[in-house]
Design a protein around this motif. Structure first.
Motif, PDB file in Angstrom:
ATOM      1  N   GLU A 155     -23.950 -16.756  65.945  1.00 52.96           N
ATOM      2  CA  GLU A 155     -23.185 -16.797  67.193  1.00 52.96           C
ATOM      3  C   GLU A 155     -22.717 -18.223  67.455  1.00 52.96           C
ATOM      4  O   GLU A 155     -23.504 -19.169  67.359  1.00 52.96           O
ATOM      5  CB  GLU A 155     -24.067 -16.308  68.335  1.00 52.96           C
ATOM      6  CG  GLU A 155     -23.401 -16.301  69.696  1.00 52.96           C
ATOM      7  CD  GLU A 155     -24.340 -15.862  70.800  1.00 52.96           C
ATOM      8  OE1 GLU A 155     -24.029 -16.154  71.975  1.00 52.96           O
ATOM      9  OE2 GLU A 155     -25.385 -15.248  70.505  1.00 52.96           O
ATOM     10  N   HIS A 183     -19.495 -17.803  61.255  1.00 54.00           N
ATOM     11  CA  HIS A 183     -19.192 -16.388  61.463  1.00 54.00           C
ATOM     12  C   HIS A 183     -19.522 -15.562  60.227  1.00 54.00           C
ATOM     13  O   HIS A 183     -20.035 -14.444  60.330  1.00 54.00           O
ATOM     14  CB  HIS A 183     -17.724 -16.218  61.842  1.00 54.00           C
ATOM     15  CG  HIS A 183     -17.408 -16.649  63.233  1.00 54.00           C
ATOM     16  ND1 HIS A 183     -16.119 -16.768  63.713  1.00 54.00           N
ATOM     17  CD2 HIS A 183     -18.218 -17.005  64.278  1.00 54.00           C
ATOM     18  CE1 HIS A 183     -16.148 -17.168  64.971  1.00 54.00           C
ATOM     19  NE2 HIS A 183     -17.413 -17.333  65.334  1.00 54.00           N
ATOM     20  N   ASN A 211     -23.069 -14.672  60.234  1.00 51.15           N
ATOM     21  CA  ASN A 211     -23.528 -13.937  61.424  1.00 51.15           C
ATOM     22  C   ASN A 211     -24.254 -14.820  62.435  1.00 51.15           C
ATOM     23  O   ASN A 211     -25.247 -14.420  63.040  1.00 51.15           O
ATOM     24  CB  ASN A 211     -24.437 -12.779  61.012  1.00 51.15           C
ATOM     25  CG  ASN A 211     -23.726 -11.778  60.114  1.00 51.15           C
ATOM     26  OD1 ASN A 211     -22.615 -11.364  60.397  1.00 51.15           O
ATOM     27  ND2 ASN A 211     -24.378 -11.401  59.017  1.00 51.15           N
TER      28      ASN A 211
END
Length: 208
Positions: free
Chosen positions: A36, A31, A34
């Motif tokens: 998913e 996370h 960035n």
């Protein structure tokens, strides 16, 4: 990029999973970068026995397989039972193997340009054995295995507290290896994204 985490705990999603708790340490790093992520509790699916990509008759593996195909990073997490990976971890590898004859748009094995790692939790020895078995299986069917992509926590021999109760997230070795695993997976996934494995020498010959 997408990361898929397959939790092979024998517990359903309604139960607390020590394996998932350790896998969530990797999720937090994904996370921050960035990426998913999606966690799948295999015990919540009706996965048929077999070595194909679809066994029919209510088999829910194809739903999971679609997630694997769209992922750049795959982590298989497993508890240790009798020194071995769980039966669901074995089944997941068998079902992945069932698609190993499939190819990508370049004619390479379907799992090329995907990276994989493993997370293991348990109360006794067996973490390295389970990791070796899983990582070899994934490598054999086409996944790229970066260095140091096994993270594990084990408690003392015999009955005792598991990862969450024992506060395994305070174990320096485990947390360091979680960080190494996750960042190495990210680095190699980005590398393969920008520079896919060339087709020279590894295009699968048609059986027809």
């Amino acid at each position: 990029m997408k990361a898929l985490l397959l939790n092979a705990s024998l517990k359903s999603g309604e139960e607390v999973s020590n394996t998932e708790s350790l896998m969530n340490e990797a999720v937090s790093i994904f996370h921050k970068n960035n990426i998913e992520t999606e966690m799948v509790r295999l015990a919540d699916y009706q996965i048929a026995y077999g070595v194909t990509d679809d066994e029919g008759d209510g088999d829910e593996w194809p739903e999971i397989f679609e997630k694997v195909k769209s992922a750049d990073i795959v982590i298989l997490g497993t508890p240790i039972w009798l020194g071995e990976k769980s039966s669901l971890a074995t089944q997941a590898i068998e079902r992945l193997y069932g698609a190993s004859g499939m190819t990508n748009e370049k004619g390479q094995y379907i799992f090329y340009n995907k990276v994989a790692g493993v997370v293991v939790t348990g109360n006794e020895d067996g973490a390295k054995h389970a990791s070796a078995s899983i990582l070899y299986g994934l490598s054999h069917i086409g996944f790229t295995i970066p260095p140091n992509v096994d993270t594990y926590w084990v408690g003392e021999a015999g009955p005792g507290p598991s990862y969450i109760e024992a506060e395994g997230n305070q174990n320096e070795f485990t947390m360091q290896h979680n960080q190494i695993m996750t960042y190495n997976l990210i680095h190699f996934a980005k590398l393969l994204k920008d520079h896919p494995i060339p087709t020279e020498g590894n295009v699968v010959k048609s059986s027809s």
